[in-house]
Design an enzyme around this catalytic site. Structure first.
Site, PDB file in Angstrom:
ATOM      1  CE  LYS A  80      -3.827   2.051   2.675  1.00 12.99           C
ATOM      2  NZ  LYS A  80      -4.670   1.900   3.888  1.00 12.99           N
ATOM      3  CB  SER A 155      -8.043   3.583   2.630  1.00 15.00           C
ATOM      4  OG  SER A 155      -7.208   3.039   3.623  1.00 15.00           O
ATOM      5  CB  SER A 179      -8.196   0.768   5.625  1.00  9.74           C
ATOM      6  OG  SER A 179      -8.902   1.950   5.440  1.00  9.74           O
TER       7      SER A 179
HETATM    8  N1  GLN Z   1     -13.007   3.821   5.931  1.00  8.15           N
HETATM    9  C1  GLN Z   1     -12.556   4.340   7.183  1.00  8.15           C
HETATM   10  C2  GLN Z   1     -12.289   5.811   7.066  1.00  8.15           C
HETATM   11  O1  GLN Z   1     -12.595   6.345   6.069  1.00  8.15           O
HETATM   12  C3  GLN Z   1     -11.353   3.594   7.647  1.00  8.15           C
HETATM   13  C4  GLN Z   1     -10.106   4.027   7.008  1.00  8.15           C
HETATM   14  C5  GLN Z   1      -8.915   3.232   7.431  1.00  8.15           C
HETATM   15  O2  GLN Z   1      -9.028   2.208   8.106  1.00  8.15           O
HETATM   16  N2  GLN Z   1      -7.754   3.742   7.091  1.00  8.15           N
HETATM   17  O3  GLN Z   1     -11.809   6.435   7.958  1.00  8.15           O
END
Ligand code: GLN
Length: 481
Positions: A80, A155, A179
């Site tokens: 990532k 994400s 994420s």
């Molecule tokens: N989807 C969640 C957010 O938008 C989690 C993001 C993540 O775990 N980095 O904050």
């Protein structure tokens, strides 16, 4: 067609083949490069590294000259784009970091490099890890390999899509509120969010430091365990890391189903898609027939988790992202004076969602509102932690849906941030409590004639990853019969 079946290729199998001299590291890179070329349209990778062959050949020469292969020799990973890899670009999915090159390896990268891993490239992500669909990336959306009109989740969507389409053997992601697990669920891979503090965050671009954890995307639970074992450990550069001592339940685990997430009696829950409920129901039944005891449990404060997260997380985001000022890192906007450098750079280079969260964060931390928001949310976080502690007196593992729905359509939720935030309703509690959680594929939904994978989430007490792996394997066995 390559002579290797990528569906069944695992880390253990790679080790076996490389050790026996049946395949070279170079050949493995060739195979994955072929896959990457074939699936370019998914936009899973932001960059494919051109030095993978060189590294693979080096490894091959060492092995040929009599050195025994390393534990992960020939294992090709995607990373990532928020983890530093020395001398490689890194963007965190943002225009803000355009032109920035990492000057050192993140802790996890160093560990994996030492274990013989080959890094294939950087994967797409929501900007600074904020999002649930990859649509917040400044570099275009990644498509779900199962249905190109759908999101891969976020994400860490690029990593999930890369594993699901065999563009790498496994990948790393980061999980602050879901994420890793949400994209794993949408793309049909295993996704592990380890115990907070078990894996160093050194070299990870911070989102919300009290929640961020790095973990693997893999095709199997065994592979997730292999990678986790390499990347865990105490690191002096991350003071929240601890010496990892495995907690094992020692008996056949008892599995809890939180009634706030899923009703055992109704075999569903309002807001949970019918196919997801069916998959979870079957997963529970299969564990029961494998001899596990199933119990209903309660997490009374779980309902507040999402609200609590959307106060604590932006607060930390606003502080962590203050360093991107147009002077120290990456991009700089046109400006006449110092104040304009700050304002123009941050205004132009951060995307909408990132700006929204910075503004929210500074608001909840401001003198007049700190007590009403931040400090209350901090208290709620401890209540949620206590809920889990109470439940884990009775059961060893909690099972729930990972996400309430299968992958949604590209564009479906972009106009409504709240509905996007709801994607993480089942994953956020584990981050707030710091406990490990894993999504394991179990079942499918069918939409528009396409199969869409569904994930089941397992949660365990801190440092009890081994219990997650055991139950995860039981689900895999049940799935294959
Ligand atoms: N989807 C969640 C957010 O938008 C989690 C993001 C993540 O775990 N980095 O904050």
């Amino acid at each position: 067609m390559s002579r290797i079946d990528l569906n069944s290729l695992s880390i253990a199998k790679t080790r076996e083949l490389v050790t026996a001299g049946d395949i070279s590291c170079r050949e493995l890179v060739e195979i994955y490069h072929g896959q990457i070329k074939e699936h370019r349209d998914l936009n899973a990778y932001l960059e494919v590294f051109d030095d993978a062959y060189e590294l693979a050949e080096k490894e091959d020469i060492a092995i040929k000259s009599g050195q025994s292969p390393k534990l992960l020799s020939g294992v090709a990973l995607a990373i990532k784009d928020n983890m530093l890899i020395k001398n490689k670009k890194i963007t965190a999915g943002s225009k803000m970091l355009e032109g920035y090159t990492a000057s050192y390896d993140a802790y996890v990268i160093k560990k994996l490099r030492d274990a013989g891993v080959i890094f294939l490239g950087r994967t797409n992500m929501d900007e600074f890890a904020m999002g649930s669909s990859c649509e917040n990336s400044a570099y275009g959306v990644t498509k779900n390999p199962w249905d190109h009109s759908r999101v891969p989740g976020g994400s860490s969507g690029g990593s999930a899509a890369a594993v699901a389409s065999h563009q790498c053997l496994a990948a790393l992601g980061s999980d602050t509120g879901g994420s890793i697990r949400e994209p794993a669920s949408f793309c049909g891979t295993v996704g592990l969010k380890p115990t907070y503090g078990s894996v160093s965050r050194s070299g990870l671009i911070a989102m919300a430091s009290s929640l961020d954890v790095i973990g693997p995307f893999t095709k199997s639970v065994d592979d997730a365990e292999e990678i986790f074992k390499i990347i865990l450990g105490k690191d002096p550069k991350d003071a929240t890391t601890v010496t990892y001592i495995t907690k094992n339940s020692g008996k056949h685990p008892v599995i809890g189903v939180p009634r706030e997430f899923f009703s055992l009696k109704e075999r569903g829950k309002e807001g949970v898609d019918g196919d997801v409920a069916k998959a979870l129901s079957e997963a529970i039944d299969s564990l029961k027939s494998a001899g596990y005891e199933i119990k209903e449990v309660s997490l009374p404060n779980a309902d507040y988790a999402l609200a609590c997260y959307y106060i604590l997380m932006p607060a930390e985001v606003s502080s962590n992202l203050a360093r991107f000022d147009g002077i120290r890192y990456g991009a700089r906007a046109k400006a006449e004076n110092l104040l304009e450098i700050y304002a123009n750079t941050r205004g132009e280079k951060f995307g909408r969602e990132v700006r929204r969260r910075i503004i929210l964060g500074t608001y909840v931390l401001s003198a007049g509102y700190y007590d009403a928001y931040y400090s209350r949310a901090e208290k709620v976080r401890w209540l949620i932690r206590r809920d889990f502690e109470n439940v884990f007196r009775d059961v060893d593992v909690i099972i729930s849906p990972t996400v309430a729905t299968p992958a949604f359509k590209i564009g479906e939720k972009t106009a409504d941030p709240l509905s996007m935030y709801l994607s993480d309703i089942f994953t956020i509690p584990a981050n707030l409590a710091g406990i490990p959680a894993m999504s394991v594929p179990f079942g499918f939904a069918e939409r528009d004639g396409k199969k869409l994978p569904i994930g089941v989430q397992l949660m365990a007490p801190r440092f009890a990853e081994s219990v997650l792996f055991d139950v995860g394997r039981a689900l895999e066995r049940a799935r294959s019969v």
